[in-house]
Write an enzyme that holds these catalytic residues in place. Sequence first.
Site, PDB file in Angstrom:
ATOM      1  CG  HIS A 178      -1.949  -1.019   1.238  1.00  0.00           C
ATOM      2  ND1 HIS A 178      -3.035  -0.961   2.082  1.00  0.00           N
ATOM      3  CD2 HIS A 178      -2.117  -2.145   0.496  1.00  0.00           C
ATOM      4  CE1 HIS A 178      -3.823  -2.003   1.867  1.00  0.00           C
ATOM      5  NE2 HIS A 178      -3.284  -2.739   0.916  1.00  0.00           N
TER       6      HIS A 178
ATOM      7  CB  CYS B  66      -1.961   1.779   6.126  1.00  0.00           C
ATOM      8  SG  CYS B  66      -1.609   0.847   4.606  1.00  0.00           S
TER       9      CYS B  66
ATOM     10  CD  GLU C  70      -2.094   4.171   3.060  1.00  0.00           C
ATOM     11  OE1 GLU C  70      -3.284   4.409   3.317  1.00  0.00           O
ATOM     12  OE2 GLU C  70      -1.748   3.333   2.201  1.00  0.00           O
TER      13      GLU C  70
ATOM     14  CB  CYS D  75      -6.518  -0.519   5.451  1.00  0.00           C
ATOM     15  SG  CYS D  75      -4.772  -0.994   5.292  1.00  0.00           S
TER      16      CYS D  75
END
Length: 155
Positions: A55, A88, A57, A85
């Site tokens: 991801h 993260c 992040e 999420c």
Amino acid sequence: MIVFDKEYFMRRALIQAENAAAEGEVPVGAVAVKDNVIIASAYNQVEQLQDATAHAEILVITQAAAVLQNWRLDSVDIYVTKEPCAMCSGAMVNSRVHSLFYGMHDPRSGCAGSALNITQFPGMLHSVNVTGGVLEEECKAIVQTFFKKVRKTID
């Protein structure tokens, strides 16, 4: 010295989200900022890397830690186009990120205050300052446009 505002940095994250969309990734982008300077930038690369943890992040946290040569990011702010999420948000807590600024709220799976609040969960070793809704309409538009295209391809 020029001091940039949160919209400036979110626009840089939106550029990263556009890069993700161009590569067929869910369009989420992030930048890490220290002392008013972008020290890292990333976008989702889950499909490209075949890695569920890739991801934006997570990638920007890893890059920022490498730049600073320190896993503690207590002087770093992260700007991301969509509310993080659970994974993260937890990574931001564990890496001691100072502040999180995000664009689009995610009531279904956002974990910085919408569905859950991992970033400020009582009892954690660190609490991340959170500001949501920065350029929310622009951030939401890129995600909606992406998924409209995906749905047309599937139909």
